[in-house]
Design an enzyme around this catalytic site. Sequence first.
Site, PDB file in Angstrom:
ATOM      1  N   MET A 180       0.818  -1.222   0.000  1.00 32.95           N
ATOM      2  CA  MET A 180       0.000   0.000   0.000  1.00 32.95           C
ATOM      3  C   MET A 180       0.842   1.259   0.000  1.00 32.95           C
ATOM      4  O   MET A 180       0.440   2.285  -0.524  1.00 32.95           O
ATOM      5  CB  MET A 180      -0.980  -0.004   1.190  1.00 32.95           C
ATOM      6  CG  MET A 180      -0.350   0.118   2.556  1.00 32.95           C
ATOM      7  SD  MET A 180      -1.606   0.192   3.855  1.00 32.95           S
ATOM      8  CE  MET A 180      -2.004  -1.538   4.063  1.00 32.95           C
ATOM      9  N   GLU A 215      -7.631  -2.469   8.151  1.00 35.30           N
ATOM     10  CA  GLU A 215      -7.710  -3.195   9.439  1.00 35.30           C
ATOM     11  C   GLU A 215      -6.294  -3.640   9.804  1.00 35.30           C
ATOM     12  O   GLU A 215      -5.947  -4.802   9.682  1.00 35.30           O
ATOM     13  CB  GLU A 215      -8.696  -4.370   9.384  1.00 35.30           C
ATOM     14  CG  GLU A 215      -8.573  -5.290   8.198  1.00 35.30           C
ATOM     15  CD  GLU A 215      -9.467  -6.535   8.351  1.00 35.30           C
ATOM     16  OE1 GLU A 215      -9.811  -6.911   9.480  1.00 35.30           O
ATOM     17  OE2 GLU A 215      -9.812  -7.125   7.320  1.00 35.30           O
ATOM     18  N   GLU A 254       1.095  -3.270  15.338  1.00 35.32           N
ATOM     19  CA  GLU A 254       1.372  -3.934  14.052  1.00 35.32           C
ATOM     20  C   GLU A 254       1.600  -2.894  12.957  1.00 35.32           C
ATOM     21  O   GLU A 254       1.367  -3.155  11.782  1.00 35.32           O
ATOM     22  CB  GLU A 254       0.259  -4.929  13.727  1.00 35.32           C
ATOM     23  CG  GLU A 254       0.256  -6.099  14.713  1.00 35.32           C
ATOM     24  CD  GLU A 254      -0.813  -7.145  14.429  1.00 35.32           C
ATOM     25  OE1 GLU A 254      -1.477  -7.064  13.384  1.00 35.32           O
ATOM     26  OE2 GLU A 254      -0.982  -8.040  15.289  1.00 35.32           O
TER      27      GLU A 254
END
Lengths: 780, 780
Positions: free
Chosen positions: B498, B525, B534
């Site tokens: 991304m 998410e 994360e």
Amino acid sequence: MAPGESDVFIPGEFAPHRPIFHIGYHNSERNAPPTDIQYGNLLNQGFNFVTTPLTNDHFRERVFRLVQDHLAILKDSGDDGSSNFTTPGADPILPPLTPQDTSVFPSAAVNTYTGYISPWIDPCSPNRIISSISRQVLNLEINYANFCGIRSLILPGPTRDASKDGGIQGLAQYSRAVQEALTIGSRLTFLVHMPMYREPLAGLEVRTLSSVLGATPPREAGKEIDLYTAWDSWNHIRSVCDYDMRLFVALRIPKVMPEMALQNRWFAEPLHYLTIGPESFQFNKPGYPSLSKHHQNMIFTYMRLKNTPWLLLSDLGSDGQGTSEQPDTKSHDQFPSLAEAGDKVVKRSASTNDYLSYVRWLEMQQTPLPALESNTLTSFQDWLQSPLQPLADNLESATYEVFEGDPVKYNQYEAACIEALSEWKELGKPTSKEGVVVIAVAGSGRGPLVTRALTAAEFTGVPVEVWAVEKNPNAYVYLLRQNEAIWGGRVKVVKTDMRAWKGPVLSESPETGPVYGKVDILISELLGSFADNELSPECLDGIQHVMAKPHGISIPSSYTAHLSPIATPKLYADILSRYPTESTAFDTPWVVRLFAIDFVSQRVPGHEQIQQAWEFVHPIPESTLKGIEARRSGGVVGGGGGSMAGAAGANDHNSRFCHLTFVCRTRGVVHGLAGYFESTLYESQLASAKGQKVEISTHPERIDDKSKDMISWFPIFFPLKQPLYFPADSELEVSMWRQTDDTKVWYEWLVEAWMWVGESNRIKVGSSALCTSRKVACLM
Amino acid sequence: MAPGESDVFIPGEFAPHRPIFHIGYHNSERNAPPTDIQYGNLLNQGFNFVTTPLTNDHFRERVFRLVQDHLAILKDSGDDGSSNFTTPGADPILPPLTPQDTSVFPSAAVNTYTGYISPWIDPCSPNRIISSISRQVLNLEINYANFCGIRSLILPGPTRDASKDGGIQGLAQYSRAVQEALTIGSRLTFLVHMPMYREPLAGLEVRTLSSVLGATPPREAGKEIDLYTAWDSWNHIRSVCDYDMRLFVALRIPKVMPEMALQNRWFAEPLHYLTIGPESFQFNKPGYPSLSKHHQNMIFTYMRLKNTPWLLLSDLGSDGQGTSEQPDTKSHDQFPSLAEAGDKVVKRSASTNDYLSYVRWLEMQQTPLPALESNTLTSFQDWLQSPLQPLADNLESATYEVFEGDPVKYNQYEAACIEALSEWKELGKPTSKEGVVVIAVAGSGRGPLVTRALTAAEFTGVPVEVWAVEKNPNAYVYLLRQNEAIWGGRVKVVKTDMRAWKGPVLSESPETGPVYGKVDILISELLGSFADNELSPECLDGIQHVMAKPHGISIPSSYTAHLSPIATPKLYADILSRYPTESTAFDTPWVVRLFAIDFVSQRVPGHEQIQQAWEFVHPIPESTLKGIEARRSGGVVGGGGGSMAGAAGANDHNSRFCHLTFVCRTRGVVHGLAGYFESTLYESQLASAKGQKVEISTHPERIDDKSKDMISWFPIFFPLKQPLYFPADSELEVSMWRQTDDTKVWYEWLVEAWMWVGESNRIKVGSSALCTSRKVACLM
């Protein structure tokens, strides 16, 4: 000195020796390193090293402006930087260093400078912009110093202590920044500049980055000073940095010397520099500077450390009368000529040279090191040695030679023999052989005690028969030679483990075999640093069957082990650095000449500073000896009724336990237990000298009385795995065991901290792990 | 439930399930194990296991006599055994076990018994004879039990707590004896029998070896009970035993239930047995026993543990009405028939069967486990998982499936999409593509959020263009298939990281190449158990350049991390057992379904029990984004002006620091920090619903309000290397960092304990090390 002892260690053979002062020059107003000529002048003047700033006023002004501008922008958005919950606005980024920002560049000289990190940074600031930029400046300066070849850096100490508002958070940030500094400058040495204690209204405030937030609140006057907050901060920093061996203290000497307890506290820390500013000096009428007796004594004491601290003269001399309140308003293009400054002698404005001359004069005022503190012994300071395994290993001749090099110990043994033999003469005690006192030296080694026994016999005129029992086959050869060359064949030498010796042979015939007699005086030197730690009890139990009953005696007749909890950050760091490569580093009772230590407890009524753990007396009762035999041969169900796994308990009578309480007035940290011993070699039974004892001792409070200058034993150190912190008015509860199964002996120790809250309420505040030397146990 | 979601996890598919009671039979007056017939009867009656003594009255009498005789001898010599400085007299030796001393012999049945160490030993005794013999008895019984094949042993708890005279010493001796027990019975499980708290005047005193010294002083009545001394003792024992995984608690249920805080404290400990004696029961008119509601609730709560505690019914029934004061005066040759006893129903003298029936009835009164607490989830209790590295690794399909199996989470995402699209419709917000709202799902995985976005668009009737961006080449294949099979080709699937995506392609021509547009709604998410762990912040920063300005939004729009210090002895023991084989065990923030934990702090005004550490908000300001770019390309002198070694500071805006203060009323021990998160997926801008938020949360106090039954995330646990003990009225000062250099992100945490002494004086009592996950950092 006894005859025939010419080859032993003789104190006083060394020329008088004083610790050398290593003196540095620091001027906090400098904007650049000295030029080559200036540096040369300083060295010629007698300085050994100089400091340098890493960046200059130009850089500082840029950083101040950056922070000010950023705070102004934030203010418009309602954020004053005090929140931890960073709004996602970008915090300021420190721009790269330019040639205008620094005058330090790689050169031959720069390698020898000590860098001084910009004192205006404030990593402790609760304002996240200021603490962030401070960390960035710190990292940038370390990186640049490293690039230029500088090897040592002084970090300005934390601006807040934990007792202040935001202090805990600030100190956490500061300590973390130092940890990162150690990572960035991975081969550099770092010195945190700490005051000995935080003086109220201490002048010389540096205008830090935090000043952009407005006036800093004045220090509270009148409030009672807490002397230990500076040490607290240092303890926090080095704990977060995990006792890194590259992290040191640069200790600022105060105007007024604090209580000895605090001086002792710092004595044990890794001191690298002592910095002295103008405030510590007093002046005589012509204007010459000097230090008070208290200051002098402190310096003399600290200079006894193996790694003598370096003295950094800071802002001393007419070119450095303290830091001005606004250093940036003054121009420092010109480094003032020291020769010039040296000409002026103004009261309270002495020249740099005056200060330097005074300190050099002070150097010569030091009492020369006693012979025992000669270079050789000094090098043993805080040097960890693994304990001997005298039963399992055979010692080398050189090791014996070291042991034999202590006249004090052998003089005391000789005195004990004289005392004992006098009794035989005067009291007419029975002997195991008609008209002759039978002496056995168990574990004779190379024979020093044999010599002393013979000397004592000659001195008292008592006829003796001397047996030398030794298991080491190499030492045995030497004993035989000594017997021929020195003792005139008077000694009977036996090669055997003393526990297997059947006793002196009375007669021998081909029919009946040898007939064994008994020993009247059994002499041994099996004591270790903690008395029983080299298995003296077990060895003497093993040979006790040869002793004449009931009159046979043992020299030594008894011994005691003694303990005290200590702070010893250097040893802790040393052990930590060995672990886990050396997996038993924390399990080992180290033999070490404890020096840079601080006794954390005080002597109060009912509680000594050093306390007795336990005692062993020889010979042991016959019933006990029989019990041992029964256990050894009998055995019990399931492999053991002894205290320990798998053991029959044949040596359980030599296990010990003690529980001791030590009283601590000030808060501190304990790293382990120092161990010492005392032994009564012989206690007189003569009416004229009843109760008079011949003793040896390593107990610091008693060695001078009992066996002054005895150097045969260094103390022992039982480390804790983690430093144990305790608050003021605490008691340290020490549990200690001498554990044993049928094959080995080891120690276990546990320290708990309890604090008094009010008159009658004592609460637990912490505990060590249960430590054990089982893995490095002494083999029987 | 949304359409097209038939394959997700559906709660309630399992049959009602209640924890099973494992019930044991214990009679403290027994002198021998049950006969085979008796054992069979007990099993038939419904018991699952029984206890057995290891030795009998004959043995006890011999030992008592031995001690008495020995003390008498010592008395004659002026030694009453109370001194630690053992005189060299032999302490008594326990003779071997004889067939007259025990009725336990190897057999098939004996393997299933739980052995009960003689309750009359007293290893805590300050009398060295008694403590020595007690240790010998303990070792002998362990050895013998081990030989016979017994696998579990109950040890009678310590007779003294540390607050009593000689208690510290006694407890040290006791704990050390347990440590040795673990060595001797190296494959056995040990249970220390502890009361929940020490009740004053608690009956059922056992006549221990110490009774030979004369009457023991009566327990002080009237004095306020310190509820935590029993837990203190246990904490001491297991600490000395280094949190051995074979050491458990057999917890004695008291007559009166204590405060919840103490019940919770024990809940977190390694409970293996709950022992219930007659004193805990009440009786109805016909004489049937029952437990109070408080007792029942405690049992129900404890039974929710993954390893459900076993219930040991002790001296319950007419054959075991408590221990008589002098058990040795009664004869126990005959094991009373349980059938016989069951016939009698006497008030306050119910039969064993009555008690058993009651407990079995209680078993059925348990609320069935909720579906979410089904077997599957229960097995995750306190089970340590390493956190994911979603950026560095490609996830497997099964992992995605687990994530997708949580309807709650996706329902909230769908609600957030509906809310956001409604605004576009009702407020007429601009779109980056004429008449169409462009949605991108960054990190689509297998597409669950794509489905939800499409559903939301259908629901609101807003025309959308949906882009699915995914770096995992395997998931990409699945996405393409989903697009064909489910989404009707409406979705544009792009395979890329991304952070490298240039945005939705508006048009493409051979001459100009592709023309890129912007995204109106960016859905992701990427949250972990601690929100940002994360790397959600870093990923969203990396894709922010595709968002339409200024109206583009991120779902989630913000998230916060939350902390609380906890006691979790089982996790600590687990981590300790992995270390040092797993060298980073203590450095890892573990993902774990925290269950057997105790929050050590309380909620008080100004201090929550769980506190917010920090927040992230998306999108970040444009100026910050530009700053990142500048740092990345610009670089600075010496390799870094960033906070971290070697870093340019390109990610410094995502570093965080917090300092939180937690208030603890009772003393205790902290093993680490529990971490949770909350996220605002979307906050409505509509006038009608202004400020209304669609949220998800794992915060224990808020999850039920915000996202009840959401199971996608377990909490995170930041361990301390050493348990940190703190006294009552303490505050835990937690410093926590989210650290970052240019390539990775990690956490650091430091806990300090400060105690209030009086109104205005707070002093430090301890500190953890600075812990860091740098070695297991999350890679960017």
